[in-house]
Design an enzyme around this catalytic site. Structure first.
Site, PDB file in Angstrom:
ATOM      1  N   HIS A   6       4.942   0.819  -2.622  1.00  0.00           N
ATOM      2  CA  HIS A   6       5.675   0.410  -1.426  1.00  0.00           C
ATOM      3  C   HIS A   6       6.112   1.645  -0.653  1.00  0.00           C
ATOM      4  O   HIS A   6       6.438   2.662  -1.267  1.00  0.00           O
ATOM      5  CB  HIS A   6       6.912  -0.420  -1.807  1.00  0.00           C
ATOM      6  CG  HIS A   6       7.459  -1.198  -0.659  1.00  0.00           C
ATOM      7  ND1 HIS A   6       8.354  -0.666   0.235  1.00  0.00           N
ATOM      8  CD2 HIS A   6       7.195  -2.450  -0.233  1.00  0.00           C
ATOM      9  CE1 HIS A   6       8.625  -1.570   1.151  1.00  0.00           C
ATOM     10  NE2 HIS A   6       7.940  -2.656   0.898  1.00  0.00           N
ATOM     11  N   ASP A  44       4.580  -8.892  -3.856  1.00  0.00           N
ATOM     12  CA  ASP A  44       3.342  -9.664  -3.841  1.00  0.00           C
ATOM     13  C   ASP A  44       2.685  -9.788  -5.208  1.00  0.00           C
ATOM     14  O   ASP A  44       1.750 -10.559  -5.376  1.00  0.00           O
ATOM     15  CB  ASP A  44       2.341  -9.017  -2.865  1.00  0.00           C
ATOM     16  CG  ASP A  44       2.816  -9.119  -1.433  1.00  0.00           C
ATOM     17  OD1 ASP A  44       3.261 -10.209  -1.059  1.00  0.00           O
ATOM     18  OD2 ASP A  44       2.773  -8.113  -0.710  1.00  0.00           O
TER      19      ASP A  44
HETATM   20  N1  CMC Z   1      -2.788   1.839  -6.191  1.00  0.00           N
HETATM   21  C1  CMC Z   1      -3.137   3.125  -6.450  1.00  0.00           C
HETATM   22  N2  CMC Z   1      -2.611   4.186  -5.794  1.00  0.00           N
HETATM   23  C2  CMC Z   1      -1.696   3.936  -4.851  1.00  0.00           C
HETATM   24  C3  CMC Z   1      -1.269   2.634  -4.545  1.00  0.00           C
HETATM   25  C4  CMC Z   1      -1.844   1.558  -5.259  1.00  0.00           C
HETATM   26  N3  CMC Z   1      -1.498   0.298  -5.004  1.00  0.00           N
HETATM   27  N4  CMC Z   1      -0.327   2.685  -3.564  1.00  0.00           N
HETATM   28  C5  CMC Z   1      -0.177   3.983  -3.254  1.00  0.00           C
HETATM   29  N5  CMC Z   1      -0.991   4.749  -4.045  1.00  0.00           N
HETATM   30  C6  CMC Z   1      -1.072   6.199  -4.057  1.00  0.00           C
HETATM   31  C7  CMC Z   1      -1.887   6.749  -2.900  1.00  0.00           C
HETATM   32  O1  CMC Z   1      -3.260   6.846  -3.230  1.00  0.00           O
HETATM   33  C8  CMC Z   1      -1.232   8.081  -2.667  1.00  0.00           C
HETATM   34  O2  CMC Z   1      -1.700   8.972  -3.659  1.00  0.00           O
HETATM   35  P1  CMC Z   1      -1.796  10.575  -3.355  1.00  0.00           P
HETATM   36  O3  CMC Z   1      -0.436  11.002  -2.892  1.00  0.00           O
HETATM   37  O4  CMC Z   1      -2.195  11.163  -4.668  1.00  0.00           O
HETATM   38  O5  CMC Z   1      -2.844  10.720  -2.290  1.00  0.00           O
HETATM   39  C9  CMC Z   1       0.241   7.810  -2.953  1.00  0.00           C
HETATM   40  O6  CMC Z   1       0.247   6.713  -3.874  1.00  0.00           O
HETATM   41  C10 CMC Z   1       1.055   7.460  -1.734  1.00  0.00           C
HETATM   42  O7  CMC Z   1       0.377   6.397  -1.084  1.00  0.00           O
HETATM   43  P2  CMC Z   1       0.481   6.125   0.477  1.00  0.00           P
HETATM   44  O8  CMC Z   1      -0.641   5.254   0.868  1.00  0.00           O
HETATM   45  O9  CMC Z   1       0.645   7.433   1.196  1.00  0.00           O
HETATM   46  O10 CMC Z   1       1.866   5.392   0.534  1.00  0.00           O
HETATM   47  P3  CMC Z   1       2.322   4.397   1.621  1.00  0.00           P
HETATM   48  O11 CMC Z   1       3.787   4.415   1.628  1.00  0.00           O
HETATM   49  O12 CMC Z   1       1.647   4.696   2.921  1.00  0.00           O
HETATM   50  O13 CMC Z   1       1.713   3.022   1.083  1.00  0.00           O
HETATM   51  C11 CMC Z   1       1.377   0.785   0.525  1.00  0.00           C
HETATM   52  C12 CMC Z   1       2.414   1.887   0.790  1.00  0.00           C
HETATM   53  C13 CMC Z   1       2.124  -0.515   0.253  1.00  0.00           C
HETATM   54  C14 CMC Z   1       0.473   0.614   1.747  1.00  0.00           C
HETATM   55  C15 CMC Z   1       0.519   1.188  -0.721  1.00  0.00           C
HETATM   56  O14 CMC Z   1       1.347   1.379  -1.837  1.00  0.00           O
HETATM   57  C16 CMC Z   1      -0.574   0.183  -1.021  1.00  0.00           C
HETATM   58  O15 CMC Z   1      -1.649   0.233  -0.427  1.00  0.00           O
HETATM   59  N6  CMC Z   1      -0.310  -0.787  -1.958  1.00  0.00           N
HETATM   60  C17 CMC Z   1      -1.253  -1.843  -2.235  1.00  0.00           C
HETATM   61  C18 CMC Z   1      -1.111  -2.949  -1.178  1.00  0.00           C
HETATM   62  C19 CMC Z   1       0.148  -3.759  -1.381  1.00  0.00           C
HETATM   63  O16 CMC Z   1       0.456  -4.199  -2.484  1.00  0.00           O
HETATM   64  N7  CMC Z   1       0.866  -4.016  -0.266  1.00  0.00           N
HETATM   65  C20 CMC Z   1       2.068  -4.844  -0.261  1.00  0.00           C
HETATM   66  C21 CMC Z   1       3.299  -4.063   0.052  1.00  0.00           C
HETATM   67  S1  CMC Z   1       4.800  -5.010  -0.312  1.00  0.00           S
HETATM   68  C22 CMC Z   1       4.742  -6.329   0.823  1.00  0.00           C
HETATM   69  C23 CMC Z   1       5.175  -5.895   2.180  1.00  0.00           C
HETATM   70  O17 CMC Z   1       6.371  -5.655   2.353  1.00  0.00           O
HETATM   71  O18 CMC Z   1       4.313  -5.802   3.060  1.00  0.00           O
END
Ligand code: CMC
Length: 426
Positions: free
Chosen positions: A304, A361
């Site tokens: 998240h 989720d």
């Molecule tokens: N699985 C594996 N690695 C992950 C995941 C995941 N689900 N989420 C983040 N990471 C890693 C990412 O690869 C990155 O690694 P590094 O720093 O080594 O490159 C690091 O964690 C930070 O990720 P980010 O994409 O920069 O973080 P963010 O804050 O932009 O992403 C997110 C948040 C929710 C988009 C992401 O965690 C994700 O894609 N999760 C899966 C989709 C999901 O479950 N979404 C629902 C969110 S909760 C409902 C809502 O409120 O919308």
């Protein structure tokens, strides 16, 4: 004496005020930065950018705290109803008995949709995603109910109309997609009961209301009701900042919610768990793939932007899930897979070092499956839940004395000035 930060660049030094919220979080107010220095800030994904002051929802991602209007999410999920939470978010205070009765009467009065809207459903291709349909239908409400708002009472009517009709439209779209008779709302049923009845009642099989199912749905909706400046809420605020009407702003929010990184994750989680269940993917491979930087696969339902600990909504959702499946004597293999996946991920160095925990989720799809909601309607359920939050945020932005048209800047990286070349010379 309020705090300031001294910013020096070349021969210019300016004082930037520090803004402080009621929970002690602080921000640098850079609203004069460009005017005084010519500089703008760069913050891809708005990771460090506050776009407004808001009195609606407080989140602390490090401590796993979520409160609506000051009330902890745990207390609201345990003791309140979705109808009451909707009122709280939109109006700022819990309703009195008289106020909630009035709100219920209005929800009932506005629950029907114009019969002509039914024709729209038939015009979408069979495989249309319900989120696309819902977004279009909500936008279309403006044409059917053009008079929107003037006095406070009129705004309340528009808001209540929207909350009530979205539920009817969602259930209608499901019935029509199945080729079944549409079920109309009933005045003797509560908000959640009405939705379940419109979804599942049929002339040949009357829907049997189960208190625990109704309660699970109510908690699901409460947990989704607001989450401060997330992607879809920001879409609602940005679109609304152009002074567009409420229906169009919410329609934009629904479109933004659809994506698998945001609201669409609940559908994506179940699809991932089903793949594992069908043995097309192993749990270990899922974890391995999600850690591979060359693979776009992510463990859906994990991670998240704000929570760097267990999402407090996920904790509650897990409890609801266990309770509901137990009560309904459902043995869902996806729950076992989810639990194993969670155990492995929570003990994995990559997930620990990246602070990746289950989000709302991760277990919500299993709850929705147990209720009988089809997978392609999961994100629609999120939208019904998020609606009061979107409305509250839209209203707050409209009433904000510091309101401005939302219009970010950019750093241009394209070609510098060059002369047009006639076609014959290219
Ligand atoms: N699985 C594996 N690695 C992950 C995941 C995941 N689900 N989420 C983040 N990471 C890693 C990412 O690869 C990155 O690694 P590094 O720093 O080594 O490159 C690091 O964690 C930070 O990720 P980010 O994409 O920069 O973080 P963010 O804050 O932009 O992403 C997110 C948040 C929710 C988009 C992401 O965690 C994700 O894609 N999760 C899966 C989709 C999901 O479950 N979404 C629902 C969110 S909760 C409902 C809502 O409120 O919308």
């Amino acid at each position: 004496m309020s705090e300031t930060i001294t910013f020096t660049w070349k021969d210019r030094t300016i004082e930037l005020p520090v803004v402080e919220g009621t929970e002690g979080e602080k921000a640098i107010d850079i609203s004069k930065l460009r005017k005084e220095t010519g500089l703008i800030t760069m913050d891809p994904g708005f990771v460090n950018t506050g776009c407004c002051k808001s009195a609606i929802t407080f989140m602390d991602g490090e401590r796993g705290i979520l409160r609506y209007r000051g009330y902890p999410i745990e207390q609201l999920a345990e003791e309140s109803s979705f109808r009451e939470v909707a009122y709280l978010l939109i109006n700022g205070e819990l309703p009195t008995r008289k106020q909630i009765t009035r709100f219920s009467v209005l929800l009932n009065d506005h629950s029907l949709v114009h019969e002509d809207m039914r024709q729209f459903f038939g015009s979408f291709p069979m495989q249309s995603h319900p989120m696309g349909i819902l977004s279009s239908m909500v936008n279309a409400l403006k044409s059917f109910y053009p008079y929107l708002a003037g006095t406070r009472e009129e705004i309340n009517t528009t808001v209540t109309r929207l909350i009530s009709k979205v539920r009817t439209l969602a259930a209608m779209s499901y019935k029509i997609s199945k080729g079944h008779t549409v079920v109309y709302p009933r005045p003797d049923l509560s908000y959640c009961e009405n939705f379940l009845n419109m979804m599942f009642d049929s002339p040949v099989r009357p829907y049997k209301m189960d208190h625990d199912v109704v309660n699970a749905l109510s908690v699901f909706l409460i947990l989704h009701a607001d989450h401060e400046q997330n992607c879809s809420t920001s879409a609602v605020r940005i679109v609304g900042s152009g002074r567009v009407n409420l229906y169009a702003s919410i329609s934009a929010g629904i479109a933004a919610l659809w994506g698998p990184l945001h609201g669409g994750a609940n559908q994506a989680v179940i699809e991932m768990l089903e793949k594992i269940d069908r043995r097309e993917l192993t749990i270990n491979d899922a974890v391995k793939k999600s850690k591979d930087k060359n693979d776009p696969f992510r463990l859906m339902g994990f991670g998240h932007r704000v929570y760097k600990t267990y999402d407090p909504r996920a904790k509650i959702m897990k409890k609801v899930c266990d309770r509901l499946l137990d009560k309904l004597h459902i043995n869902d293999p996806l729950l076992d897979i989810a639990q194993t996946l969670e155990d492995i991920a929570l003990n994995d160095d990559y997930f620990i070092s990246h602070n990746l925990y289950p989000n709302v989720d991760f277990y919500s799809g299993i709850v929705l499956r147990a209720i009988g909601i089809p997978t392609n309607m999961f994100t629609v359920m999120f939208a019904i839940g998020r609606l009061p939050g979107w409305i509250a945020q839209w209203k707050e932005s409209m009433e904000d004395p510091e309101w401005k048209l939302n219009r970010p800047r950019q750093i241009y990286t394209g070609p510098v000035k060059r002369d047009y070349i006639p076609l014959e010379n290219r």
